[in-house]
Structures are given as C-alpha cells and as structure tokens.
Scaffold this motif. Sequence first.
Motif, PDB file in Angstrom:
ATOM      1  N   SER A 164       0.859  -1.174   0.000  1.00  0.00           N
ATOM      2  CA  SER A 164       0.000   0.000   0.000  1.00  0.00           C
ATOM      3  C   SER A 164       0.898   1.228   0.000  1.00  0.00           C
ATOM      4  N   ASP A 216      -0.399   3.859   1.598  1.00  0.00           N
ATOM      5  CA  ASP A 216      -0.962   4.505   2.773  1.00  0.00           C
ATOM      6  C   ASP A 216       0.015   4.284   3.925  1.00  0.00           C
ATOM      7  N   LYS A 233      -0.779   1.764   6.685  1.00  0.00           N
ATOM      8  CA  LYS A 233      -1.190   0.381   6.456  1.00  0.00           C
ATOM      9  C   LYS A 233      -0.043  -0.562   6.147  1.00  0.00           C
ATOM     10  N   ALA A 261      -4.271  -0.732  11.436  1.00  0.00           N
ATOM     11  CA  ALA A 261      -2.890  -0.440  11.062  1.00  0.00           C
ATOM     12  C   ALA A 261      -1.961  -1.483  11.671  1.00  0.00           C
ATOM     13  N   LYS A 262      -1.077  -2.050  10.826  1.00  0.00           N
ATOM     14  CA  LYS A 262      -0.192  -3.111  11.312  1.00  0.00           C
ATOM     15  C   LYS A 262       0.806  -2.593  12.336  1.00  0.00           C
TER      16      LYS A 262
END
Lengths: 529, 296, 305
Positions: A40, A42, A45, A123-124
């Motif tokens: 991604s 983002d 993310k 979110a990771k």
Amino acid sequence: MPHLPCHARLVAAVTVTVMLALPAAAEPVLRRGNDGEAESLDPHKVAGAWEDRIIGDLFEGLLADDPAARPIPGQASSWTVSDDGLVYTFTLRPDARWSDGRPVTAGDFVYAFRRLLAPATAAKYASLLFTIAGAEAFNSGTVTDPEAVAARARGPRTLEVRLAHPAPYFLDQLTHMTAYPVPRHVVDAHGDDWTKPGNIVTNGPYRLVDWQPQRAVTLTRNDAHYAAAEVAIATVVYLPIEDRTEALKRFRADEIDTYPQFPARQYRWLRANLPDETRVAPYLGIYYYPINIHRPPFDRREVRRALALAIDREIITERITGVGEVPATSFVPPGTLNYRPAFEPALGWPAERRLAKARRLLAAAGYGPETPLRFVLRYNTSENHRQVAIAIAAMWKQALGVEVELFNSEVTVHYNALQHQDFEVARAAWIADYNDAQNFLFLAESSSGKLNYPRYANPDYDRLMDQAALTQDPAARGELLHQAEAILMHDMPYIPIYYYVSRNLVSTRIKGWVDNIEDRHRSRWLSLE
Amino acid sequence: MTEADARPALPAAPAGRSLLATAWRRLARNRAAVAALGTLAVIATACVVGPLVSPYRIDQVFWDRIGFDNAPSAAHWFGNDPNGRDLMVRVLFGGQISLMVGLTATLVALVIGVGYGATAGFLGGRVDSVMMRTVDILYSLPFTFFVILLMVYFGRNIILIFVAIGAVEWLDMARIVRGQTLSIKRRDFIEAARAAGATTGAIIRRHVIPNSLGPVIVYMTLTVPRVILLESFLSFLGLGVQEPMTSWGGLIAEGAREMETAPWLLVWPAAFLSTTLFALNFLGDGIRDALDPRDR
Amino acid sequence: MIGYAVRRLIVAIPTLLIIIALAFFMMRIAPGGPFDQERSLPAQIEQNLRAAYHLDEPVWQQFGRYLGGLLRGDFGPSFKYRDFSVTELIAAGFPVSLQIGAAAILFAVLVGGGLGALAAVHQNRTPDHAAMAVATVGLALPNFVVAPLLTLCLGVYLDLLPVGGWGSPAQAVLPIATLALPQIATIARLARAGLVEVLRADYIRTARAKGLPGWRVLARHALYPAVVPVVSYLGPAIAAVITGSVVVETIFGIPGVGRYFVQGALNRDYTLVMGVVVLYAGLIIALNLVVDLVYGWLDPRVRYD
C-alpha cells in the motif's frame, strides 16, 4: 484460432505503453530497484522496508531523515520538550504544504495519529506510537473516544503531544512512516481509494505520478515542497524485483541504478568486479534463534547455554553469509544510540574453551554421546536460513553429539508456529524501527505476548525495563537497559547469531549516497551525474 | 481429447503376452531406445549404489570446504555445496529421490487412472458419463495450486509428494484407458467371455486392462519425466523435501542462483537430470514404435 | 454442436462452484493466516485486522459473503495489496499473462510444427534425428534454469536483450521463448507423429504417384489432418503454460497474474488466490470447450455425445 488477434494486440499494447513510458529527454530519471511490491502507499497500512523507501519520498513527518538517516527538522521547524520529558510542543514550518497547495496543519497530524490508532484502520504498526499517552487504550478499544490520544492542535501550526512515559527515541520515531500525516481532505473525499494515482496528495519531496501493480511506481518532484529547489532528481521510478539474482543482472545490464539487497553469495564476485557499486554497512538488526523455554529440556538454562556456546559464529559470518556480518554475542547490536550492549563474554571465547564448557553444561543436564539430545530446528524458506541452519546443526552434532532434525516451512507457517510456541529451536530476526535499545529489548518483556516467541518471563527483567521506561537521563537509562540485557544473555532464551549488515548496489553515477545504520536513503538527497 | 490415440489396432486378448514379446524384440533393435535404456540403467544404479559406497555421508560437513572455496577437487570430484558437503554423494542421493518421485507418482497415477478409466469405459452408460464428467471437472482445477496447498497442509512429507503428484497425473491415463476400453468392449472375444459367464471384474482384469497396456506404457514413460520436472518446480518454490535430503530439482534450484560464480553447483545435477529426461523421452518413443510399428 | 456447447456451458456452472468451494475451504484449513508474517503483529492489532476482513466470522458465513461478492463480480479486497481490490489486480495482470501465454503458444505451434514437419518429411534420416534432439532439449531442462541462463548470456554478456521488466517488445522476447520451449518439444513430437501417419495414407501415395512435388503434397493434403493431434494437445498446453508462467513471471519480473497464484497461496492472501483460481478454472473450462469444438470441426469422425 484465437491466438493471432491476441498477438496483434500484444504488439499494439506494448508499442503504446513504450511510447507513454518514454520520459522527456534530458530529465534525470532515477531507477530504483525495490525488493518487494508495495502492499500500500498509505503510510498507516504498511510495515515493510520496501514501502518505506517509496512512502519516505512521498510523505514527510514532523521530523525528516538527513542523508545519514539522522532526524532533522521536517514539517516541524522547531520543538520544545518539557522538563519531565513528557510534553513535546512542535511548531510547523510556515511553508509546509500538501502537493495540492493546501497548508499542512497541526490538525492534519492529530487526524493522522487518531487514524493510525483507530481499531477500524487496522494499522499493522499502530503499536509504534503507543509512546503517546492514551494511544494504546484507544487502539485496543478499551477507550473509544479519539480525544483520549494525547495529541492536540494548539493553533494551526502548533502541535502538542503528551507521552505515556519519557522516551528519548520519540523524535526518531517521528521520522517513521507511521507518524506521517495524511491529507484529511483527500481521505474524506475518496475513502480507501485515496492512495490511487490521481487522488493521492502528499507532503514530501515527491508526488505520485503512476502506480502499475508489480511493475513500477513513478514519482516526480513535488514543487509544493519547501525544499523542492534542492531536489536534484526530477523523476524516480521504483521497480519491484523480488528475485535478487535477477536484480543483480539487471543492475549489471544498467536497467536499474540502485538495489537494496544484493545476493549474499555473490559478494565475492561483486567485490572483485563492482567494488565501487557494492555498499555494505552495519544495520540495526539481529539474527537469532529463540528457544522454547517451556518445553523440557529447554527449560534448563544449562541446555540453552550449551547450545549457544557450541556455535562457531565466525564460520557462519565468514563462510556462510560472508558479507561482513558481525558475530553476535549480545541481543542489541553495537552502534545503537546511547547504549553499551551486554556482550556475553563466553560466546567469544576460543573454540576449545567454549566447546569444553558447552559439553560440561550439557552433561550436567544429563546429555552426552550415549544419551544424545534430539530436537527439531525450524527455519523459514530461504537459501541463507537453510545454509545457516545446516551449518549450526552440524556444529551441534560435532561438538555436543546433538541430533538435530531440520524442518523448513514457508513464512506464514513458520511464524504461526513460533507465535503459538509450536517449536523447540527456530530461526527468527528483528530489525529495529528506531535507533534505540528498547526497540530490541522490549521483545523479551513478559507483556510482549506473541512477539516474545519463547514467552520468556523474568520479573527482574520486566522490572528493569519498566524502570528504564521512566528514566529520563540517557546514561542512567542506558545502564538499566544494559542490566536487563545482561539478565537476558545469562538466561539465553534467544541465541544471538549475527548482527545484520545492509547490502546495497549503488551506481557510481549516483552522488549523495551515505551508508547508514538504518539503511534509509531518501531520493531527495541523491543526484545523478 | 486424447481419445484420438484410442485406435482399435491392438490384437485380441490371448495374444497379449506374445504382443509384449514381439514388442520387446522390436525395442531391442532400436538403437536409440537401447542406448536410452542403458543410460537409465547406469544412472539408476549409480544413484542407488553411489551413496552406499561413497566414503561421504549426505549430511557430512567438510569445514575446510564450507563457504566459497569448494570447486571440484581430487577428494570431491563434483566439488562441495555451500555448506561444505560433498556434491557427488548429494547428486546421487538426489537422484534416488527424483527417480523415486517419478516412479511412485506414475504408479499412483497408473493404478488410479487404469482402474478408473477401465471401469468407466466398461460399465458405460450413466456411470460412465458421471465418471467422465468428474474427470472433466478435475481437469479444470488449477492443480499446481492444490499441490502447493497440500504441501503446506501436510508438511514436506515425501510420501505425500508422491501421492499428491500421482493424484494429479492420473486424469490423462483414465481418459486413454477409457477410450481403449470402449473400443475393446465391442469386440467378439469380450462377447465370448461374457457368454462363457465371466464376471465384469474378471473381464476388466483379464481382457480390458492387458489390451490397453500399450498406450498406457507409452504414456507412463512420458509421465515420469513430467513428474520429475514438477517436483523440481516445487523445489524451486521452496516446497521440496526436507534437509538433509535433497532432489535433483532442489540442487538445481540452488545451483541456478550461482551459475556464474560456482557453475559446478548447477552443472552436475542438471547434467544428471537432463540426461535422464532425454533418455526417458527416447525410450518412450522407442516403446511406442515397438508397440505400434505401423506408425513409423 | 451448438446444443453440445450449451450443455457443456451449463455443466460448467456447478463445476466452477465445486472448484470455488474446494479452493476456499482448502485455503482455510491450511495452517497459518494472512497476517502471519516475518514481522509478527501484536495480538490486539491482529484482532483489528481480522475484524476488518471479516475473518472473525464463522467460515460458512465468510463463504457466503464471498459467493455473494462473486455474483456481483466483486472478488473482494486483497489481504496483502491493500490499495487494490482483487478485481483491479487481476484486471491489471491478466492481459499481461494472456499476452505472453498466447504468444508463447503461438510461437510453440509455429516452431514445434515446423520442426515436426521437417522431421516427418525426412523420417529416420539425419534432419529427423537432429530436429527431434533439438526439440527434446526443451523437455530436459527446468524453466528456472533456462530463464537465468538466457538472461545471463543474452542480457548481461551479449547485452542483446533486456534482463527483465515489462513494457517494450524486447522485454517480452526472453519470457516468451522460455515459456514456449517445453511446448515446442511436445508439439514437434505430436506434429511429427501425425504427419508420419498421414504421409503413409493411400491418398497421399496417390498424390505423389501423380507426380505432385513433395512440398505441395505436404501443404495440400497432409498438413490439415496432421494438425488434429496438435489441436487436441492445446488444452493441456494452456494449462502447462499457466503453470510455467509462475516461474517466468517471477524471474523476469513480469506483472502478470501467474505469480499471484503462488505468492497468494504462500502468503494466505485468501481472496487473491481465490480470484486467480476462479479466473484460471473458468479459462481452462472455456478453452477446453473451444479446443474440443475445433477438434470436432477438424475431424468429423468425432461425435459429441
């Protein structure tokens, strides 16, 4: 036959794309090979280094990376810290702007922090900003009010952040992509599609032109950025190339200018043939073998220490990996800021003394040539991990008579087993996200759960870590962390093998490249001859 | 689609044995096929005997040969692998695994395919149409994916690799045998056997299967190399057998990354694999000619 | 024949459904999940992720959700590539895979057919043996050896062709050649066998006896029936090319769907793998039908039951 028209279409299609892809003449284009496809763009993310390279060119946090990846003022031109080390007040630079011309405000950062931490964002890497007071509670859902996250806009250009505890590494954390702002007006307008080419708006030195999955991400200079005049390279193309051997060939054929992971086994050849292009530097990462301390006989410290002692690390780093990795006798790599690693001296003893000690320890636990210790060593699929595992298994067999069964599985199965304690001895690694010993040592805290693969739990260790978290003075804090690591090395739930190095290929036409311990090289500092 | 091969050309059942005998004589006159057979025999013998008589074990590490200086030498004719293990004993042992995978998987495919195809073809009617529809469905499965999932699910169990690959390869076999059966079924000697009171099972066993043997054998010689290549593909993906075991595919996948700096890592296993596959293909051609001389 | 095609298409629907169910549940049974990666996630965050992807629901409900999406033409979000839906990824990758796959098969038919014809005309003489030996090379080496060998020799040493990437016709040459090589071998054998048989047939002998030159006999009378076995092989050839594309796309860095297949399976990117499985299953069903119809058109002896 349906094939003919397809073929005709192929020729037509490629001809068109070639014409479109041709850059305007004389504009310098930097072609950076990337070792993975971005999951991604983002910043909230993703978690990979291959995304960080692109996102770090597109976005900029309160602080930015200098050529050596040291934190320098970014979107914030200055900041103050309260005496207790808990409250940071940032002043945004007046010319901080999004690529669509809108100003970057303190509200954008507040919005971004809340978005990162909101459970719905999933979110990771949200845990990285748990340093901020209220962040952890909000992310875990125990508190649902986003106001609980202690980041406040005190005006359009003033941001105040209160920490959960003093954290000298907080400023370094702010250069990480999790702390980048996202354009609220664009996210609100496009939802999940906000990162698509055409929609995305960025605040870094570059902006996105095009992204073709698995093929190329094309960036161009963001003229709204305050330092645009000093950005030498107008266009940067990131090409995902997962096969490292092929990446090296493409580098040799002058199809790419940089690549972050040359194949280790080619290092000798590279040093002989491309010495100026081959760049090796220390890197904040540790390659280690966790031991499942809850499974007998590994609950006995003697067994764990015997295994650790019987490994000849120099053979591993000189003959197997061979790119200048350093044999590890501590868990935190040397070079970590404000820190002196707690090296375990016995791991560095001469071979004879080391092996004699190892045999004694193992015999004390009741194992010897007649009653060999047997276990399974797990590793995830990779040539390097395989070769290291084979060598270490052979060392254990030769020195201690240990019968090791090797078990290889792919990444998902491997880490699933590790997280569920379904292993005896296994391969693992940790690469730091910010330059601080705490970012390594927190793994062994009993509160780290699944990240702490052996579920090591030592109250003394936890107490020292808690104490360090509340200590502001860097020297005193470093000493507490050092004591904690000494306990860890004595108990040996993690066998350190080697400290990582970064292995970049960089064309000699590129100027401004500085090797650094975080292996971050933003395109804005580079130029092409 | 393979029904094109199902020509009603084979003689009647009682001639089955003598058919094989004539075929064998014809094969013996085909020089390329004999050479291929000889080559295969030599390689298979080397792979079985080599690791037994070699002074080295497959997991034995030579510490002075670990790393980068491991080109072929007087003590290690094929050189050593990056872990300092003798490459020759590993190549020969890898051959055992590759050949075993090839043969076992083909046998699994043979048993399932022949049983299935003969039953469908002989029973005919609704049963046949249901059974062949099932085969059609299985044909449209992306099988590589299922083999990968099986590997993942059951671990790297070598028996499972055999069975999984065999379970993939039986479809063609079933179609061939069914086609053969359909054409044989209508022949006089089957009617005779039926009139004499033979059971369906006995007819399938005694008449149908022996008569479909020709195309099946040809197909087998072509399946073995395919399976060996499929196993090497799995090894390339990192789904091969567990260390310290290895296969030609696994060794080649490792060697291909260093073809420039340590060519012996690729050359030896690749030479064995290619020779074997070459020989199997020529042998297949030879058997086809021998069984059906009309073709050439 | 139209009735036959319609019946086959009707059967294809439950076939696809069975395949989807099989793939779906096998993926779920396999150990490890989409969020088990090198960098393990804290428990809380993994739970957030699972909720975001509905993985916390019962499997049956997930299956229903997936089928519902499929009916609307929605393959769902990718677990790994979070900025693109599976539909978008496939839409971007499939044309690329189709291009190299179709080009490889076309190339294989032309070269393999040519080699086979050469061999058949000169049956049992040197050109026959030479052509067959050349063709067999493609069957004797794994494509993951052929590909790096080609890039090293032609891309690096001779600098004739690009090593990898996608965009220019030159970049397509080596991947297509690698993908076609094993198919050339098989097609050459089939073409040779077919031609040899045809050349023996009475009508060919008659044509020759009438004094027609060899190549005209070949072109006029022999080629057409000899094509039949080659056509019947195209179904399996397409399946083989799909498998081969996994390796070729990885090594040459080609943005096709082939490598999504393996990567997705290894990463447990459930939706991406399902998307590719549905795509390939549909493709194989459709192409097998086309091949069968063409086959029947070429060889009137075949009846559609």
